[in-house]
Design a protein around this motif. Sequence first.
Motif, PDB file in Angstrom:
ATOM      1  N   ASP A 119       0.856  -1.174   0.000  1.00 34.49           N
ATOM      2  CA  ASP A 119       0.000   0.000   0.000  1.00 34.49           C
ATOM      3  C   ASP A 119       0.898   1.232   0.000  1.00 34.49           C
ATOM      4  OD1 ASP A 119      -1.804   1.965   0.295  1.00 34.49           O
ATOM      5  OD2 ASP A 119      -2.539   1.361   2.267  1.00 34.49           O
ATOM      6  N   LEU A 120       0.918   1.945  -1.109  1.00 37.33           N
ATOM      7  CA  LEU A 120       1.822   3.090  -1.222  1.00 37.33           C
ATOM      8  C   LEU A 120       1.035   4.393  -1.354  1.00 37.33           C
ATOM      9  CD1 LEU A 120       4.323   1.378  -3.660  1.00 37.33           C
ATOM     10  CD2 LEU A 120       4.683   1.815  -1.241  1.00 37.33           C
ATOM     11  N   GLY A 166       1.754   8.476  -2.633  1.00 36.29           N
ATOM     12  CA  GLY A 166       1.096   9.019  -3.827  1.00 36.29           C
ATOM     13  C   GLY A 166       0.847   7.992  -4.917  1.00 36.29           C
ATOM     14  N   PHE A 167       1.059   6.715  -4.599  1.00 36.15           N
ATOM     15  CA  PHE A 167       0.736   5.673  -5.579  1.00 36.15           C
ATOM     16  C   PHE A 167      -0.414   4.846  -5.013  1.00 36.15           C
ATOM     17  CE2 PHE A 167       5.167   6.704  -6.355  1.00 36.15           C
ATOM     18  CZ  PHE A 167       5.195   6.838  -7.739  1.00 36.15           C
ATOM     19  N   THR A 168      -1.596   5.008  -5.575  1.00 31.01           N
ATOM     20  CA  THR A 168      -2.774   4.316  -5.054  1.00 31.01           C
ATOM     21  C   THR A 168      -2.850   2.913  -5.646  1.00 31.01           C
ATOM     22  OG1 THR A 168      -3.821   6.468  -5.199  1.00 31.01           O
ATOM     23  CG2 THR A 168      -5.234   4.610  -4.645  1.00 31.01           C
ATOM     24  N   LEU A 169      -3.034   1.948  -4.761  1.00 34.75           N
ATOM     25  CA  LEU A 169      -3.234   0.576  -5.222  1.00 34.75           C
ATOM     26  C   LEU A 169      -4.631   0.476  -5.832  1.00 34.75           C
ATOM     27  CD1 LEU A 169      -2.149  -2.358  -5.260  1.00 34.75           C
ATOM     28  CD2 LEU A 169      -3.201  -2.677  -3.019  1.00 34.75           C
ATOM     29  N   VAL A 170      -4.720  -0.044  -7.060  1.00 37.30           N
ATOM     30  CA  VAL A 170      -6.019  -0.142  -7.732  1.00 37.30           C
ATOM     31  C   VAL A 170      -6.525  -1.582  -7.708  1.00 37.30           C
ATOM     32  CG1 VAL A 170      -7.250   0.198  -9.899  1.00 37.30           C
ATOM     33  CG2 VAL A 170      -5.452   1.787  -9.249  1.00 37.30           C
ATOM     34  N   ALA A 178       9.488   2.166  -8.451  1.00 41.36           N
ATOM     35  CA  ALA A 178      10.360   0.990  -8.449  1.00 41.36           C
ATOM     36  C   ALA A 178      11.134   0.917  -7.138  1.00 41.36           C
ATOM     37  CB  ALA A 178      11.316   1.045  -9.647  1.00 41.36           C
ATOM     38  N   GLY A 179      11.643   2.072  -6.700  1.00 40.88           N
ATOM     39  CA  GLY A 179      12.395   2.123  -5.451  1.00 40.88           C
ATOM     40  C   GLY A 179      11.516   1.760  -4.262  1.00 40.88           C
ATOM     41  N   LEU A 180      10.265   2.252  -4.276  1.00 38.19           N
ATOM     42  CA  LEU A 180       9.356   2.010  -3.154  1.00 38.19           C
ATOM     43  C   LEU A 180       8.977   0.529  -3.036  1.00 38.19           C
ATOM     44  CD1 LEU A 180       7.028   5.107  -3.619  1.00 38.19           C
ATOM     45  CD2 LEU A 180       8.507   4.678  -1.649  1.00 38.19           C
ATOM     46  N   LEU A 181       8.886  -0.143  -4.193  1.00 36.73           N
ATOM     47  CA  LEU A 181       8.430  -1.532  -4.195  1.00 36.73           C
ATOM     48  C   LEU A 181       9.393  -2.448  -3.446  1.00 36.73           C
ATOM     49  CD1 LEU A 181       7.172  -1.852  -7.877  1.00 36.73           C
ATOM     50  CD2 LEU A 181       5.759  -1.955  -5.821  1.00 36.73           C
TER      51      LEU A 181
END
Lengths: 160, 247
Positions: free
Chosen positions: B160-161, B165-169, B242-245
């Motif tokens: 869950d990011l 600012g990256f919404t999981l869809v 990519a870094g956040l994953l």
Amino acid sequence: MPHFDAAYNLARWLTRSAEDADDMVQESYLRAFTFFDGFRGGDARWWLFSIVRNTCYTWLRKNGAQELMEFDEAQHSPASNALNPEDLQLRRADRETLREALEKLPAEFREVLVLREIEDLAYKEIAEVTGLPLGTVMSRLSRARRRLQELLAVPAGQES
Amino acid sequence: MSCKEIQGLMDPYIDRELDLVRSIELERHMHDCPSCARLHEDRAALRTAIGAGSLRYRAPDTLKKSVQAALVERDRQERAPGRWRWFRLPGPVIAATAAAALLIAIWWVRPVEGALQREVVEGHIRSLMANHLTDVPSTDQHTVKPWFAGKLDFSPTVKDLTAEGFTLVGGRLDYLDNHAVAAIVYQRRQHVINVFVWPTSEGDRGERAAVRQGYNVVWFVRSGMAYWLASDLNPAELRQLAGLLIR
């Protein structure tokens, strides 16, 4: 391929010819895939419809479709206001009669009717596909139905 | 309202595009006005006739096949441009292009990766065009992750990011590189991002990036998993994801 039948249906109604519809659909799909960058999310069907529509309109203009040149909202509407609904006896229309009547309408009328009645698009969606203001969609649809009804109508009492 | 006004509202009414207040007014008017009621009846009958008239034209199968063939042909041409095109270009341009292509080939794209890039971007486009973005639409990582269990022989990381600012869809099964892969879908503003994940025997490799058909692709290998990200999002933010994953 996504929405192929829907794209074909619109092209078939706009060109009124099976052969030309084939060309329009082929060209539209190639354009859609080439210019996929132009698609910024949303419903792919509307986007595809607008490509098919533009392709067909270009073709209609090139092929001297006078209906497009001569189309004029004003010219196509006022006379109908004189008609009293009671004069219009809706003939029991079979499929062929309906088809013929619909084909007699100008492309701009066919287009809104096909998108609304066959593809079941909402006014807002039709506006998006055609690039017309919502109010124009509404009035055009209303006039289109009125014209169609007139074409299908016979004077009261003459119904066979 | 006058009859004329009512007649102007008849179509939006029939199409259920008229607001409730005016719909009620219109219905009241029709109750007392046979002429307008008759118009309504006719218009409704017309709608029914068109709706039931099966006026829809079906695309002939031969056309479907020929368009498909034309698209495949177009795709092939784009991958291997016809030689004749080169004759039109001045020599230095050809030389520079060839040198650049060689560099790219050596540095960036091993043949396998070139094909994979294409597959990944096609997978991404397919998910948008076919209106089949997710099999399991959910913004909850604890819904998406278990959904993959039993469908894949590996368990992809689902994060869950939202805070970043990256919404999981949601998640989706896809097929790349000859096996079933997990597609985890994120969104940033209006941009949809497909993260394809599958196990690999390769060792860890840092991020690489490429642009293909106008889409940005970022890929890397971490802990026996290959990650491929595709989106129309800008490269910097795609690398950020990519870094956040793998954080």
